[in-house]
Scaffold this motif. Structure first.
Motif, PDB file in Angstrom:
ATOM      1  N   SER A   1      -9.191  -6.096  12.099  1.00  0.00           N
ATOM      2  CA  SER A   1     -10.410  -6.867  12.353  1.00  0.00           C
ATOM      3  C   SER A   1     -11.129  -6.218  13.533  1.00  0.00           C
ATOM      4  O   SER A   1     -10.548  -5.396  14.263  1.00  0.00           O
ATOM      5  CB  SER A   1     -10.063  -8.329  12.672  1.00  0.00           C
ATOM      6  N   PRO A   2     -12.399  -6.553  13.757  1.00  0.00           N
ATOM      7  CA  PRO A   2     -13.119  -5.995  14.917  1.00  0.00           C
ATOM      8  C   PRO A   2     -12.459  -6.315  16.246  1.00  0.00           C
ATOM      9  O   PRO A   2     -12.696  -5.605  17.239  1.00  0.00           O
ATOM     10  CB  PRO A   2     -14.498  -6.660  14.808  1.00  0.00           C
TER      11      PRO A   2
ATOM     12  N   GLU B   1     -10.553  -3.437  18.256  1.00  0.00           N
ATOM     13  CA  GLU B   1     -11.242  -2.498  19.161  1.00  0.00           C
ATOM     14  C   GLU B   1     -11.007  -2.877  20.619  1.00  0.00           C
ATOM     15  O   GLU B   1     -10.720  -2.010  21.457  1.00  0.00           O
ATOM     16  CB  GLU B   1     -12.738  -2.493  18.847  1.00  0.00           C
TER      17      GLU B   1
ATOM     18  N   LEU C   1      -9.961   4.901   9.694  1.00  0.00           N
ATOM     19  CA  LEU C   1     -11.256   4.710  10.337  1.00  0.00           C
ATOM     20  C   LEU C   1     -12.185   5.918  10.227  1.00  0.00           C
ATOM     21  O   LEU C   1     -13.347   5.829  10.641  1.00  0.00           O
ATOM     22  CB  LEU C   1     -11.049   4.381  11.827  1.00  0.00           C
TER      23      LEU C   1
ATOM     24  N   HIS D   1     -15.581   5.320   8.429  1.00  0.00           N
ATOM     25  CA  HIS D   1     -16.326   4.095   8.758  1.00  0.00           C
ATOM     26  C   HIS D   1     -17.018   4.266  10.105  1.00  0.00           C
ATOM     27  O   HIS D   1     -16.359   4.254  11.156  1.00  0.00           O
ATOM     28  CB  HIS D   1     -15.380   2.887   8.796  1.00  0.00           C
ATOM     29  N   GLU D   2     -18.329   4.424  10.065  1.00  0.00           N
ATOM     30  CA  GLU D   2     -19.075   4.627  11.303  1.00  0.00           C
ATOM     31  C   GLU D   2     -19.045   3.392  12.194  1.00  0.00           C
ATOM     32  O   GLU D   2     -19.147   3.503  13.422  1.00  0.00           O
ATOM     33  CB  GLU D   2     -20.530   4.987  10.989  1.00  0.00           C
ATOM     34  N   GLU D   3     -18.931   2.209  11.610  1.00  0.00           N
ATOM     35  CA  GLU D   3     -18.958   0.987  12.422  1.00  0.00           C
ATOM     36  C   GLU D   3     -17.710   0.842  13.290  1.00  0.00           C
ATOM     37  O   GLU D   3     -17.674  -0.003  14.205  1.00  0.00           O
ATOM     38  CB  GLU D   3     -19.113  -0.250  11.529  1.00  0.00           C
ATOM     39  N   TYR D   4     -16.684   1.670  13.039  1.00  0.00           N
ATOM     40  CA  TYR D   4     -15.456   1.583  13.820  1.00  0.00           C
ATOM     41  C   TYR D   4     -15.242   2.838  14.673  1.00  0.00           C
ATOM     42  O   TYR D   4     -14.107   3.180  15.004  1.00  0.00           O
ATOM     43  CB  TYR D   4     -14.241   1.386  12.895  1.00  0.00           C
ATOM     44  N   GLN D   5     -16.303   3.493  15.053  1.00  0.00           N
ATOM     45  CA  GLN D   5     -16.160   4.747  15.792  1.00  0.00           C
ATOM     46  C   GLN D   5     -15.554   4.530  17.174  1.00  0.00           C
ATOM     47  O   GLN D   5     -14.762   5.350  17.653  1.00  0.00           O
ATOM     48  CB  GLN D   5     -17.518   5.445  15.911  1.00  0.00           C
ATOM     49  N   GLU D   6     -15.914   3.442  17.846  1.00  0.00           N
ATOM     50  CA  GLU D   6     -15.335   3.193  19.172  1.00  0.00           C
ATOM     51  C   GLU D   6     -13.835   2.920  19.070  1.00  0.00           C
ATOM     52  O   GLU D   6     -13.049   3.394  19.901  1.00  0.00           O
ATOM     53  CB  GLU D   6     -16.049   2.022  19.837  1.00  0.00           C
ATOM     54  N   GLU D   7     -13.438   2.193  18.046  1.00  0.00           N
ATOM     55  CA  GLU D   7     -12.011   1.960  17.847  1.00  0.00           C
ATOM     56  C   GLU D   7     -11.295   3.275  17.550  1.00  0.00           C
ATOM     57  O   GLU D   7     -10.177   3.526  18.049  1.00  0.00           O
ATOM     58  CB  GLU D   7     -11.805   0.970  16.701  1.00  0.00           C
TER      59      GLU D   7
END
Length: 433
Positions: A360-361, A364, A402, A405-411
């Motif tokens: 899940s988000p 992160e 990951l 998936h660009e939305e999880y780049q920080e993770e």
């Protein structure tokens, strides 16, 4: 064109030279300054402002004892270019660069100062020009404008007084005793009125001046002593929200709230309250009391606040989990001296267990907290390397998931940083290089 070769210059055999830095003439061995026949005679300041005498008309050179002239009173010496040298003087804007007897008229006759001889003179002229004109006197204020200004100031002060009166009215409402023998409808109406008062106070106390006035009116005593432990959840979470609103970024209010024992009650609400909204608002107030507040953080440690924070991250409320992990990460970054305490509590193992849950988000922020825990802290690195945790395999598998998936780049960046920090070897580093 070299000096001594132009139409207005000095003959080399006369030995005269100019010192260009201050624009004054130095006399050489010849003892006199000579001009070509086609040039106008050299004049003294008296000759420029008065009638020309017979000696000057005959071309008699000035005396060698001529004293240096002030920079803004010196006559124009040369209107041509001296090769690579700067011109000795620039022509006035009102006349051309003509030569001959008619071209030697002084700039002083027109009321304007003479042009500068060099860059220093140009700077002096700019300074003088900037200081010559005084600032215009202020215009008298018209009666209409004066009346408008007075009304605006009166409205501003009246608005502040009205807000203080509103806070007083809200506090009177909140100070009323709870009706004991009232019916269900009366109790609901009373609770609604109190909730409205708390909401209005929260809006007013967004202004720091109003928040200070609220505390001076003993409003904080009422919140901590009565409404954090009210029977209705709507009153509890609104009280916690108001405490956080008043406390954030105001050290004096934070100290007052801490002195009233609010942190203990807020941690209890975060850890045990049955209402999720109450727990979220209590966490908000706790964050406002411990971030960038040394006394609040010390109380937080004495009250075992990190354990409460870890239990909050293990709940099923997504908003509560995210905010708890974010506060933990912030405290680790701002106060790395407490990393040893967290490791002794088993924080590394708890965070790894949270990463193993369904993705899940929220992960992160957990990975960010773990990165902060192991950065420049060998004990944390050693605990991450424990084989029974299986963290290296978990991180590599998470990186593969990951990648697309660009939305999880920080993770993904946190995973890669943990792999480099905890599991890279000298051989791996040399191969990367």
């Amino acid at each position: 064109m070299a000096l001594g070769e132009g139409r207005v210059g000095m003959k080399k055999e006369m030995g005269a030279a100019f010192r260009g830095d201050v624009g004054r003439m130095v006399w050489g061995r010849g003892g006199a300054l000579s001009s070509p026949k086609t040039s106008p005679p050299q004049q003294t300041p008296q000759e420029r402002t008065g009638p020309v005498d017979s000696a000057a008309s005959a071309g008699t050179p000035p005396s060698p004892s001529l004293s240096p002239l002030p920079l803004h009173k010196r006559p124009m010496a040369d209107k041509g270019s001296g090769g690579s040298r700067l011109p000795l003087a620039l022509p006035p804007a009102s006349q051309g660069c003509s030569t001959g007897a008619g071209g030697s008229s002084s700039a002083g006759g027109s009321g304007n100062p003479p042009p500068p001889r060099n860059l220093q003179g140009l700077l002096q002229m700019a300074i003088t020009a900037g200081s010559q004109e005084p600032d215009p006197p202020p215009e008298p204020m018209s009666e209409e404008r004066r009346q408008w200004l007075q009304e605006a100031m009166s409205a501003a002060f009246r608005g502040q007084r009205e807000e203080v009166e509103q806070m007083k009215n809200c506090l009177r409402t909140l100070s009323q005793p709870t009706p004991a023998a009232a019916g269900e409808a009366d109790q609901a109406a009373d609770q609604q009125e109190r909730e409205g008062a708390l909401e209005l106070l929260a809006d007013l106390c967004e202004n720091m001046d109003n928040a200070a006035d609220f505390c001076q009116l003993s409003g904080m005593h009422l919140l901590v002593g009565r409404y954090l432990e009210a029977g209705a959840a709507g009153l509890r979470w609104r009280a916690a929200q108001l405490i956080g609103t008043c406390s954030q970024n105001v050290a004096a209010i934070q100290e007052q709230v801490l002195g009233l024992g609010a942190l203990r009650k807020l941690l209890r609400l975060l850890d045990r309250d049955a209402c999720d909204t109450v727990r979220v608002k209590a966490l908000f107030a706790i964050s406002c009391l411990v971030r960038e507040q040394e006394a609040g953080l010390l109380q937080f440690l004495r009250l075992d606040g990190f354990s409460v924070l870890m239990r909050a991250m293990q709940q099923q409320v997504q908003k509560l989990k995210v905010k708890s992990a974010f506060l933990l990460q912030n405290l680790l970054v701002g106060h790395p001296e407490h990393k040893g305490t967290l490791c002794s509590m088993g924080m590394v193992q708890q965070l790894v267990a949270l990463i193993r849950t369904e993705h899940s988000p929220f992960h992160e922020h957990v990975l960010g907290a773990l990165c902060s825990l192991v950065t420049d802290f060998p004990q944390g690195v050693r605990e991450c390397r424990e084989p029974q945790l299986g963290l290296e395999e978990l991180l590599r598998h998470r990186c593969q998931l990951l990648q697309q998936h660009e939305e999880y780049q920080e993770e993904l960046e946190f995973c890669e940083k943990l792999l480099r920090t905890c599991f890279s070897t000298p051989t791996d580093d040399s191969m990367d290089r």
